[in-house]
Design a protein around this motif. Structure first.
Motif, PDB file in Angstrom:
ATOM      1  N   TRP A  50       0.592  -3.774  -4.136  1.00  0.00           N
ATOM      2  CA  TRP A  50       0.378  -3.094  -2.856  1.00  0.00           C
ATOM      3  C   TRP A  50      -0.643  -3.850  -2.005  1.00  0.00           C
ATOM      4  N   LYS A  51      -1.750  -4.295  -2.617  1.00  0.00           N
ATOM      5  CA  LYS A  51      -2.770  -5.048  -1.881  1.00  0.00           C
ATOM      6  C   LYS A  51      -2.204  -6.355  -1.327  1.00  0.00           C
TER       7      LYS A  51
ATOM      8  N   TYR B 103      -1.054  -1.580  -8.090  1.00  0.00           N
ATOM      9  CA  TYR B 103      -2.145  -1.664  -7.115  1.00  0.00           C
ATOM     10  C   TYR B 103      -2.251  -3.062  -6.525  1.00  0.00           C
TER      11      TYR B 103
END
Length: 117
Positions: A26-27, A23
């Motif tokens: 991806w950010k 996560y």
């Protein structure tokens, strides 16, 4: 029985950790793409102007060109301490490399073969 619970708990923690890493990766990728788009947008007008005014035997005509495209912002790490940036435009088969730091345009040159000082 206790050993099995510990193994299952460690497996759940590992899966949760890998999910959190994915996560955050991806950010960060989204933020880097946004930053790159912002920098390219702020450099574009200056690059077009510098490329059209650069002296060359082959004229670079972005405005009024039949086939124009933006290759974009790239960088080359020259050595341990120096990174050189380039913003490349193509108009009617003529390449123009714009250096946003030096604010200099080179027409028909290869960015990798530039001299650095």
């Amino acid at each position: 029985m206790t050993f099995q619970r510990i193994v299952v708990a460690l497996l759940v923690l590992m899966v949760a950790g890998l999910g959190a890493i994915g996560y955050f990766e991806w950010k960060m990728a989204v933020q880097v793409r946004t930053l790159k788009a912002f920098v390219e947008g702020s450099v574009f007008n200056e690059a077009v102007l510098a490329c059209e005014q650069a002296k060359s035997s082959t004229p670079f005509r972005w405005n009024g060109g039949k086939s124009t495209s933006v290759i974009g912002l790239s960088s080359v790490k020259l050595d341990k301490y120096n990174v050189s940036a380039s913003y490349t435009l193509v108009a009617d088969g003529v390449y123009c490399d714009f250096d946003p730091i030096k604010r200099k345009a080179d027409i028909g040159s290869s960015f990798l073969e530039r001299e650095t000082f």
